[in-house]
Design an enzyme around this catalytic site. Structure first.
Site, PDB file in Angstrom:
ATOM      1  N   ARG A 289      -1.701   5.777 -13.418  1.00  0.00           N
ATOM      2  CA  ARG A 289      -2.867   5.608 -12.552  1.00  0.00           C
ATOM      3  C   ARG A 289      -3.762   6.845 -12.556  1.00  0.00           C
ATOM      4  O   ARG A 289      -4.882   6.801 -12.068  1.00  0.00           O
ATOM      5  CB  ARG A 289      -2.411   5.293 -11.130  1.00  0.00           C
ATOM      6  CG  ARG A 289      -1.388   4.176 -11.040  1.00  0.00           C
ATOM      7  CD  ARG A 289      -1.082   3.808  -9.612  1.00  0.00           C
ATOM      8  NE  ARG A 289      -1.970   2.750  -9.164  1.00  0.00           N
ATOM      9  CZ  ARG A 289      -2.053   2.328  -7.904  1.00  0.00           C
ATOM     10  NH1 ARG A 289      -1.306   2.887  -6.977  1.00  0.00           N
ATOM     11  NH2 ARG A 289      -2.872   1.363  -7.570  1.00  0.00           N
TER      12      ARG A 289
ATOM     13  N   GLU B 209      -2.432   9.049  -6.591  1.00  0.00           N
ATOM     14  CA  GLU B 209      -1.968   9.699  -7.815  1.00  0.00           C
ATOM     15  C   GLU B 209      -3.063  10.493  -8.511  1.00  0.00           C
ATOM     16  O   GLU B 209      -2.808  11.580  -9.053  1.00  0.00           O
ATOM     17  CB  GLU B 209      -1.389   8.643  -8.770  1.00  0.00           C
ATOM     18  CG  GLU B 209      -0.131   7.970  -8.270  1.00  0.00           C
ATOM     19  CD  GLU B 209      -0.390   6.769  -7.376  1.00  0.00           C
ATOM     20  OE1 GLU B 209       0.580   6.129  -6.940  1.00  0.00           O
ATOM     21  OE2 GLU B 209      -1.580   6.461  -7.117  1.00  0.00           O
TER      22      GLU B 209
ATOM     23  N   LYS C 248       8.111  -1.512  11.191  1.00  0.00           N
ATOM     24  CA  LYS C 248       9.049  -1.723  10.089  1.00  0.00           C
ATOM     25  C   LYS C 248      10.439  -1.990  10.659  1.00  0.00           C
ATOM     26  O   LYS C 248      10.871  -1.325  11.591  1.00  0.00           O
ATOM     27  CB  LYS C 248       9.091  -0.501   9.171  1.00  0.00           C
ATOM     28  CG  LYS C 248       7.919  -0.395   8.230  1.00  0.00           C
ATOM     29  CD  LYS C 248       8.128   0.716   7.219  1.00  0.00           C
ATOM     30  CE  LYS C 248       7.009   0.742   6.197  1.00  0.00           C
ATOM     31  NZ  LYS C 248       7.212   1.787   5.173  1.00  0.00           N
TER      32      LYS C 248
END
Length: 628
Positions: free
Chosen positions: A396, A368, A282
């Site tokens: 979700r 989730e 990243k």
């Protein structure tokens, strides 16, 4: 931006132009693409670290695959800025995440190169498998590639898709963009060599032939299988994905085009499900983002030569910060409190809580469904779980919310951040539906604080209950109200009259209380801070209905099934017929843009509320100045 700064990039108007380049010029293109990306995002704000990490991978994929005929499905979608730049949207990057401009995520309506819309994570393998299966059914020679990363592989849905794909016999490639895991050694000549070897047709043919020949001699077949796994285990981290039925290749350096392109070209010739493991970094190529990828995950506008600066004037306290402080204070007060987040520690304001109470902090990954049922298990054993989750992400786990929490009437607090409109992230991240989808579930209450202090108070109220309570609050700061230090709550299920007027009563749910108060000054209207959608303060509501000629509800949520609907149902149940105007979000997906402007377009700022009430109720609400 001047063409002379990015001479090669400005010749690329579509991936077809990219594929005409000699391979030796791709490094030059990647360098220009990274510089252009940094320059663009610095001017507009947006996701940076993740996109800097996918530059070479994006170049390689579009170079090897015949997009858009071959399908690329990106997951998580915030790593697609290089993809957008290379697929004809370079000149529109200045409009990124602005009203009418480019989305920060893939959108099918935006480009034929965006094969599938992805903004929530862990959906790419399922979607790409569907596309691969469609190609097989239709008899079309086409490749489907899922690029999954940024922790998205932690979600159960990704593994459900792998489990299905491994037995599908479809031409599917899953690319794991690994920028988080620790691989030792992660890259190097040996890994490059074995990656190309294991992706080659000779290896695949030999392996399949060996399996066929040795099938008739089970002991030899098992021995060969073990030898193969042992040999591969020496150069790859695991054979987990082979157990799912994939041919595993990697790990390889995701910034090394000399490794990526030959490997992808080999894989393209293989049949069946393939799994390529690439390791990226990243923030690659921008030292400040490499050093702190979290800070540069989604920055606002900044000077790339300087980096992010601390604001000269301290910003207002945000609702997220209020929650984070309350969480720490309540945890110090009550040892039963445990905090849960589905991979949103920073976004949900839980950094300090993790530092102070590490044994009571649980980051479950982008999972989730698991987060909610995990909380239910904790609650069943007498603990008091607080699930910090964005409104749009709780959708979700709706099944778990009903079956595992509500039916068993377990006391879980849901801190719903990003309720209402979220601005630049658009429809996929807007918390437009939580009131509607929560208030229909038994054993769950819903609170809507109007400001920062009320948010703290209602969180304390929610924590004190013996059933589930969701406290919804928006992104960013509120009215700037001072926040108390005590953990004192508010009366459960009770609202308050904030302004006494006549003619019309405005019932405000949440932070729209403040524009409602502004509009009411002109109208001399009553304003009620309802605080709770469920239970609704029916006593206060019915009193307002009997003493006013008309009622108005305002909420930063969908009007269909929302708080206004709850008011209409309560009036009907009481046998009262009162003119009612429901103001909220329209029945459509609201695109990205400045939050204040979006609220104005939805008729939810003070002038728009005033105009709507005057239009609907006419003589009942003549402006005070005119009436005098």
């Amino acid at each position: 931006m001047p063409n002379n700064l990015y001479p090669l990039l400005h010749t690329i108007h579509a991936p077809g132009d990219l594929r005409k380049l000699p391979r030796e010029r791709l490094h030059e293109l990647a360098n220009e693409l990274r510089a252009y990306l940094l320059d663009s995002v610095a001017k507009t704000g947006g996701h940076l670290s993740s996109n800097l990490g996918t530059v070479e991978l994006t170049v390689a994929l579009h170079y090897v695959y015949n997009t858009p005929d071959d399908r690329l499905v990106w997951d998580v979608g915030h790593q697609t800025y290089p993809h957008k730049i290379l697929t004809g949207r370079r000149s529109r990057m200045e409009t990124l995440r602005q009203l009418g401009g480019l989305s920060g995520f893939p959108q099918r309506a935006e480009s034929e190169y965006d094969a599938f819309g992805t903004a929530h994570s862990s959906t790419s393998i399922s979607a790409a498998l569907g596309m691969a299966m469609a190609a097989k059914i239709q008899g079309v020679e086409r490749h489907s590639v899922a690029i999954i990363g940024d922790g998205a592989m932690t979600a159960g849905m990704a593994f459900e898709a792998l489990n299905n794909a491994g037995v599908s016999d479809c031409n599917l490639l899953v690319v794991l963009n690994d920028n988080d895991m620790s691989i030792s050694p992660p890259v190097g000549a040996l890994n490059r060599y074995f990656a190309q070897l294991l992706s080659g047709r000779f290896y695949a043919t030999a392996k399949n032939m060996g399996k066929t020949v040795l099938k008739g001699a089970p002991p030899l077949f098992e021995l060969a299988k073990r030898l193969e796994e042992h040999a591969k285990g020496m150069v790859v981290p695991a054979t987990l994905f082979e157990k799912f039925g994939f041919n595993y290749i990697g790990p390889i350096d995701g910034h090394d085009l000399e490794s990526l392109i030959p490997t992808l070209e080999n894989i393209k010739l293989l049949k069946g499900p393939q799994f390529l493991h690439v390791v990226t970094k990243k923030g690659q190529g921008y030292k400040l983002a490499e050093a702190d990828p979290v800070a540069y995950h989604g920055p606002g506008k900044f000077d790339p030569s300087v980096g992010l600066l601390k604001p000269v004037v301290a910003p207002k306290t945000t609702f997220t910060q209020v929650f984070g402080q309350w969480l720490c204070d309540m945890a110090a007060h009550d040892a039963r409190l445990v905090g849960i987040t589905p991979a949103m520690r920073e976004g949900s304001g839980m950094v300090e809580f993790e530092q102070r109470f590490p044994e009571r902090y649980f980051d479950v990954g982008i999972a989730e469904q698991h987060a909610v049922t995990f909380a239910a298990g904790l609650a069943a054993e007498g603990l008091k779980p607080v699930v910090a989750i964005y409104s749009t992400f709780l959708q979700r786990a709706y099944d778990q919310l009903i079956h595992d929490v509500a039916i068993q009437n377990l006391p879980v607090v849901f801190a719903l951040d990003r309720a209402g409109l979220v601005g630049a992230d658009g429809a996929t991240h807007a918390g437009a539906y939580d009131i509607a989808y929560l208030r229909c579930i038994p054993n769950i209450s819903v609170a809507c604080p109007s400001d920062e202090n009320e948010c703290r108070q209602l969180l304390s109220t929610a924590f004190a209950q013996d059933h589930s309570v969701a406290v919804r609050y928006p992104r960013g700061a509120g009215a700037g109200v001072a926040v108390q230090s005590s953990l004192e709550g508010l009366p459960f299920g009770k609202g308050e009259v904030r302004r006494q007027g006549k003619g019309v009563a405005i019932l405000a749910f949440g932070t729209l209380l403040y524009p409602a108060l502004t509009a009411a000054q002109t109208l001399d209207a009553t304003v009620i801070n309802m605080r709770w959608v469920k239970p609704l303060d029916t006593g206060l509501l019915l009193e307002a209905a009997r003493n006013h000629a008309a009622l108005v509800t305002v909420e930063e949520g969908c009007t269909m099934g929302g708080a206004g609907s709850a008011v209409a149902e309560a009036l009907h149940a009481a046998g009262l017929t009162v003119p009612l105007l429901q103001l909220g979000l329209d029945d459509k997906f609201i695109e990205h843009g400045d939050p204040a402007h979006l609220l104005k377009l939805q008729g939810l700022d003070a002038p728009a509320m005033l105009a709507a009430i005057q239009l609907r109720f006419g003589a009942l609400v003549q402006p005070v100045a005119l009436a005098a």
